[in-house]
Write an enzyme that holds these catalytic residues in place. Sequence first.
Site, PDB file in Angstrom:
ATOM      1  N   GLU A   1       0.836  -1.213   0.000  1.00  0.00           N
ATOM      2  CA  GLU A   1       0.000   0.000   0.000  1.00  0.00           C
ATOM      3  C   GLU A   1       0.868   1.259   0.000  1.00  0.00           C
ATOM      4  O   GLU A   1       0.569   2.218  -0.704  1.00  0.00           O
ATOM      5  CB  GLU A   1      -0.975  -0.007   1.189  1.00  0.00           C
ATOM      6  CG  GLU A   1      -1.982  -1.159   1.190  1.00  0.00           C
ATOM      7  CD  GLU A   1      -2.820  -1.277  -0.081  1.00  0.00           C
ATOM      8  OE1 GLU A   1      -2.938  -0.293  -0.837  1.00  0.00           O
ATOM      9  OE2 GLU A   1      -3.354  -2.374  -0.338  1.00  0.00           O
TER      10      GLU A   1
ATOM     11  N   HIS B   1       2.127   2.095  -3.419  1.00  0.00           N
ATOM     12  CA  HIS B   1       1.186   2.834  -4.270  1.00  0.00           C
ATOM     13  C   HIS B   1       1.328   4.346  -4.056  1.00  0.00           C
ATOM     14  O   HIS B   1       1.193   5.118  -4.991  1.00  0.00           O
ATOM     15  CB  HIS B   1      -0.255   2.409  -3.978  1.00  0.00           C
ATOM     16  CG  HIS B   1      -0.646   1.104  -4.603  1.00  0.00           C
ATOM     17  ND1 HIS B   1      -0.271   0.739  -5.878  1.00  0.00           N
ATOM     18  CD2 HIS B   1      -1.413   0.076  -4.137  1.00  0.00           C
ATOM     19  CE1 HIS B   1      -0.779  -0.455  -6.163  1.00  0.00           C
ATOM     20  NE2 HIS B   1      -1.467  -0.880  -5.115  1.00  0.00           N
TER      21      HIS B   1
ATOM     22  N   CYS C   1       2.732  -5.134  -9.982  1.00  0.00           N
ATOM     23  CA  CYS C   1       3.902  -5.730 -10.617  1.00  0.00           C
ATOM     24  C   CYS C   1       3.558  -7.179 -10.997  1.00  0.00           C
ATOM     25  O   CYS C   1       2.765  -7.831 -10.321  1.00  0.00           O
ATOM     26  CB  CYS C   1       5.035  -5.705  -9.589  1.00  0.00           C
ATOM     27  SG  CYS C   1       6.563  -6.448 -10.153  1.00  0.00           S
TER      28      CYS C   1
ATOM     29  N   CYS D   1      10.920  -5.812  -5.971  1.00  0.00           N
ATOM     30  CA  CYS D   1      11.775  -6.420  -6.991  1.00  0.00           C
ATOM     31  C   CYS D   1      12.677  -5.345  -7.606  1.00  0.00           C
ATOM     32  O   CYS D   1      12.439  -4.156  -7.408  1.00  0.00           O
ATOM     33  CB  CYS D   1      10.901  -7.075  -8.057  1.00  0.00           C
ATOM     34  SG  CYS D   1      10.118  -5.893  -9.160  1.00  0.00           S
TER      35      CYS D   1
HETATM   36 ZN   LIG Z   1      -2.474  -2.696  -4.995  1.00  0.00          ZN
HETATM   37 ZN   LIG Z   2       7.926  -5.428  -8.554  1.00  0.00          ZN
END
Ligand SMILES: [Zn+2]
Ligand SMILES: [Zn+2]
Length: 190
Positions: free
Chosen positions: A131, A134, A141, A165
């Site tokens: 969250e 965001h 992803c 990542c």
């Molecule tokens: Zn989300």
């Molecule tokens: Zn990612």
Amino acid sequence: MSGLLVAPLPSAPAPLLDRLERDLGRAFALPVRRSGPVAEPAGAWSETRGQWSATDFLRALVARLPPPPCRLLGVTEHDLFVPVLSFVFGQAQLHGRAAVVSLARLRPEFHGLPPDDPLLERRAAKEAVHEVGHTFGLVHCLDRACPMSLSIDLPDLDRKTAEPCPSCSALLEGSLEMQRARAQAEVEPR
Ligand SMILES: [Zn+2]
Ligand SMILES: [Zn+2]
């Protein structure tokens, strides 16, 4: 003030918040601090759904935002919903500064299983990183191990790690760089 404030909304277990703050600090390389509890927004409870409105929770957090660029994450035990979904693990403002995470469905006992605090803490930390990601403009992803991948159920969430990542980390670095440049421009007006 830079960094991230974590607010129990209105309460959450202290060891869980400790773990979540550690993982957030690591994922975003920002100072993370605990704020005082925030009360549930009046009117957020839906009698017909037996759940709480995630949008109302987010709105209550937006109303209490610290000065920019500091972000505010609410952590609640309440089960949250948005009108089009049966539940949400959390909600955030994309490119905003407020986010909320619900612990209700992260608890094994919600699903008729024995309580497991370490599992709950890991789940909460991953959902918190998702969250807050965001708010930095990160979108979903495709890497299933990345905390920014979409979780529609607990197996999805349990497959993830709390470490963004490489591609999300690069996007995040760009977003943090922009935030630093903006803060610098405010210090040195030209
Ligand atoms: Zn989300
Ligand atoms: Zn990612």
